[in-house]
Motif scaffolding. Structure first.
Motif, PDB file in Angstrom:
ATOM      1  N   LEU A   1       0.705  -1.199  -0.041  1.00  0.00           N
ATOM      2  CA  LEU A   1      -0.067   0.001  -0.070  1.00  0.00           C
ATOM      3  C   LEU A   1       0.771   1.266  -0.128  1.00  0.00           C
ATOM      4  O   LEU A   1       0.564   2.240   0.640  1.00  0.00           O
ATOM      5  CB  LEU A   1      -1.085   0.081   1.183  1.00  0.00           C
ATOM      6  CG  LEU A   1      -1.897  -1.061   1.301  1.00  0.00           C
ATOM      7  CD1 LEU A   1      -2.596  -1.179   2.611  1.00  0.00           C
ATOM      8  CD2 LEU A   1      -2.993  -0.929   0.129  1.00  0.00           C
ATOM      9  N   ASP A   2       2.122   1.136  -0.675  1.00  0.00           N
ATOM     10  CA  ASP A   2       2.790   2.465  -0.673  1.00  0.00           C
ATOM     11  C   ASP A   2       2.292   3.726  -1.473  1.00  0.00           C
ATOM     12  O   ASP A   2       2.579   4.587  -0.761  1.00  0.00           O
ATOM     13  CB  ASP A   2       4.354   2.143  -1.238  1.00  0.00           C
ATOM     14  CG  ASP A   2       5.139   1.032  -0.491  1.00  0.00           C
ATOM     15  OD1 ASP A   2       4.865   0.993   0.919  1.00  0.00           O
ATOM     16  OD2 ASP A   2       6.077   0.616  -1.017  1.00  0.00           O
ATOM     17  N   GLU A   3       1.619   3.081  -2.663  1.00  0.00           N
ATOM     18  CA  GLU A   3       1.009   4.573  -3.171  1.00  0.00           C
ATOM     19  C   GLU A   3      -0.041   5.026  -2.429  1.00  0.00           C
ATOM     20  O   GLU A   3       0.256   6.229  -2.403  1.00  0.00           O
ATOM     21  CB  GLU A   3       0.379   3.904  -4.207  1.00  0.00           C
ATOM     22  CG  GLU A   3       1.652   3.415  -5.554  1.00  0.00           C
ATOM     23  CD  GLU A   3       0.906   2.763  -6.533  1.00  0.00           C
ATOM     24  OE1 GLU A   3      -0.373   2.613  -6.810  1.00  0.00           O
ATOM     25  OE2 GLU A   3       1.872   2.190  -7.544  1.00  0.00           O
ATOM     26  N   GLU A   4      -0.794   4.385  -1.517  1.00  0.00           N
ATOM     27  CA  GLU A   4      -1.769   5.063  -0.895  1.00  0.00           C
ATOM     28  C   GLU A   4      -1.351   5.824   0.248  1.00  0.00           C
ATOM     29  O   GLU A   4      -1.662   6.810   0.438  1.00  0.00           O
ATOM     30  CB  GLU A   4      -2.882   3.946  -0.363  1.00  0.00           C
ATOM     31  CG  GLU A   4      -3.668   3.227  -1.410  1.00  0.00           C
ATOM     32  CD  GLU A   4      -2.957   1.920  -2.086  1.00  0.00           C
ATOM     33  OE1 GLU A   4      -1.893   2.001  -1.955  1.00  0.00           O
ATOM     34  OE2 GLU A   4      -3.693   1.376  -2.924  1.00  0.00           O
ATOM     35  N   LEU A   5      -0.112   5.173   0.922  1.00  0.00           N
ATOM     36  CA  LEU A   5       0.446   5.922   1.949  1.00  0.00           C
ATOM     37  C   LEU A   5       1.087   7.198   1.632  1.00  0.00           C
ATOM     38  O   LEU A   5       1.220   8.001   2.237  1.00  0.00           O
ATOM     39  CB  LEU A   5       1.558   5.142   2.886  1.00  0.00           C
ATOM     40  CG  LEU A   5       0.556   3.793   3.586  1.00  0.00           C
ATOM     41  CD1 LEU A   5       1.708   2.884   3.949  1.00  0.00           C
ATOM     42  CD2 LEU A   5       0.221   4.712   5.044  1.00  0.00           C
ATOM     43  N   ALA A   6       1.551   7.009   0.481  1.00  0.00           N
ATOM     44  CA  ALA A   6       2.613   8.061  -0.104  1.00  0.00           C
ATOM     45  C   ALA A   6       1.537   9.405  -0.426  1.00  0.00           C
ATOM     46  O   ALA A   6       2.140  10.453  -0.046  1.00  0.00           O
ATOM     47  CB  ALA A   6       3.261   7.717  -1.609  1.00  0.00           C
ATOM     48  N   GLU A   7       0.404   9.191  -0.982  1.00  0.00           N
ATOM     49  CA  GLU A   7      -0.730  10.090  -1.360  1.00  0.00           C
ATOM     50  C   GLU A   7      -1.090  10.883   0.046  1.00  0.00           C
ATOM     51  O   GLU A   7      -1.280  12.116   0.120  1.00  0.00           O
ATOM     52  CB  GLU A   7      -1.872   9.364  -2.010  1.00  0.00           C
ATOM     53  CG  GLU A   7      -2.710  10.011  -2.820  1.00  0.00           C
ATOM     54  CD  GLU A   7      -3.709   9.464  -3.487  1.00  0.00           C
ATOM     55  OE1 GLU A   7      -4.946   9.462  -3.113  1.00  0.00           O
ATOM     56  OE2 GLU A   7      -3.399   8.565  -4.353  1.00  0.00           O
ATOM     57  N   ILE A   8      -1.278  10.126   1.246  1.00  0.00           N
ATOM     58  CA  ILE A   8      -1.700  10.620   2.320  1.00  0.00           C
ATOM     59  C   ILE A   8      -0.611  11.348   3.039  1.00  0.00           C
ATOM     60  O   ILE A   8      -0.755  12.393   3.438  1.00  0.00           O
ATOM     61  CB  ILE A   8      -2.252   9.368   3.200  1.00  0.00           C
ATOM     62  CG1 ILE A   8      -3.215   8.661   2.908  1.00  0.00           C
ATOM     63  CG2 ILE A   8      -1.973  10.119   4.837  1.00  0.00           C
ATOM     64  CD1 ILE A   8      -3.592   7.670   3.556  1.00  0.00           C
ATOM     65  N   LEU A   9       0.652  10.992   2.995  1.00  0.00           N
ATOM     66  CA  LEU A   9       1.711  11.644   3.566  1.00  0.00           C
ATOM     67  C   LEU A   9       2.006  12.908   2.731  1.00  0.00           C
ATOM     68  O   LEU A   9       2.415  13.882   3.464  1.00  0.00           O
ATOM     69  CB  LEU A   9       2.988  10.819   3.753  1.00  0.00           C
ATOM     70  CG  LEU A   9       3.191   9.632   4.487  1.00  0.00           C
ATOM     71  CD1 LEU A   9       4.068   8.517   4.104  1.00  0.00           C
ATOM     72  CD2 LEU A   9       2.941   9.928   5.944  1.00  0.00           C
ATOM     73  N   GLU A  10       1.974  13.104   1.381  1.00  0.00           N
ATOM     74  CA  GLU A  10       1.765  14.114   0.608  1.00  0.00           C
ATOM     75  C   GLU A  10       1.046  15.158   1.263  1.00  0.00           C
ATOM     76  O   GLU A  10       1.406  16.628   1.570  1.00  0.00           O
ATOM     77  CB  GLU A  10       1.836  14.058  -0.819  1.00  0.00           C
ATOM     78  CG  GLU A  10       2.936  13.516  -1.252  1.00  0.00           C
ATOM     79  CD  GLU A  10       2.886  13.160  -3.016  1.00  0.00           C
ATOM     80  OE1 GLU A  10       1.689  13.949  -3.311  1.00  0.00           O
ATOM     81  OE2 GLU A  10       3.548  12.345  -3.439  1.00  0.00           O
ATOM     82  N   ALA A  11      -0.291  14.774   1.347  1.00  0.00           N
ATOM     83  CA  ALA A  11      -1.216  15.745   2.033  1.00  0.00           C
ATOM     84  C   ALA A  11      -1.150  16.035   3.159  1.00  0.00           C
ATOM     85  O   ALA A  11      -1.094  17.322   3.529  1.00  0.00           O
ATOM     86  CB  ALA A  11      -2.514  15.030   2.047  1.00  0.00           C
ATOM     87  N   LEU A  12      -0.336  15.119   4.091  1.00  0.00           N
ATOM     88  CA  LEU A  12       0.024  15.738   5.334  1.00  0.00           C
ATOM     89  C   LEU A  12       1.098  16.486   5.621  1.00  0.00           C
ATOM     90  O   LEU A  12       1.268  17.761   6.526  1.00  0.00           O
ATOM     91  CB  LEU A  12       0.365  14.581   6.602  1.00  0.00           C
ATOM     92  CG  LEU A  12      -0.986  13.713   6.666  1.00  0.00           C
ATOM     93  CD1 LEU A  12      -0.326  12.561   7.402  1.00  0.00           C
ATOM     94  CD2 LEU A  12      -1.772  14.234   7.580  1.00  0.00           C
TER      95      LEU A  12
END
Length: 139
Positions: free
Chosen positions: A101-112
């Motif tokens: 789930l790296d892509e999903e986490l990367a998306e959330i981390l960019e928003a954070l």
């Protein structure tokens, strides 16, 4: 991204995002619970710079959760009494260790990261409003 960095982002700015990620994907990544969310006290170690020595400043309440998939362990330790966030943090740690789930986490981390930047900018503006101009005081 280093685990220290992502954990800071999730715990400071993304509690809701972490819990939502856990709720959404907990059925996708199978895991076993090693230890349920447990409250405990941990000592806070601080460096005293004058003599460059370490001392224990005091204790803080933490909630700790451990989960695993095969030999990979996910650990979630958060300040205070927050079992939900601790479980979510351990799940995210497990996902990062497994590389799922790296892509999903990367998306959330960019928003954070954007959320952190906006918060820092606003906080800096608030602090600068109270700044004293000493040149103006001498006139």
């Amino acid at each position: 991204m280093k685990k220290k960095r992502w954990s800071q982002l999730f715990i400071k700015y993304g509690r809701d995002e972490a819990v939502q990620f856990f709720d959404t994907y907990q059925s996708v990544v199978p895991y076993d619970i090693i230890s349920e969310p447990t409250e405990g006290l941990t000592m806070i170690k601080v460096r005293e710079h004058a003599e460059n020595s370490l001392f224990y400043m005091g204790e803080v309440l933490v909630t700790e959760t451990k989960i695993r998939q095969n030999q990979t362990v996910g650990l979630g330790v958060v300040k205070g009494s927050d079992a939900e966030l601790s479980m979510a943090a351990s799940f995210i740690d497990l996902c990062l260790s497994l590389g799922t789930l790296d892509e999903e986490l990367a998306e959330i981390l960019e928003a954070l990261e954007i959320k952190e930047y906006v918060y820092t900018e606003n906080r800096t503006k608030e602090i600068l409003k109270t700044k004293v101009d000493f040149d103006m005081m001498t006139e």
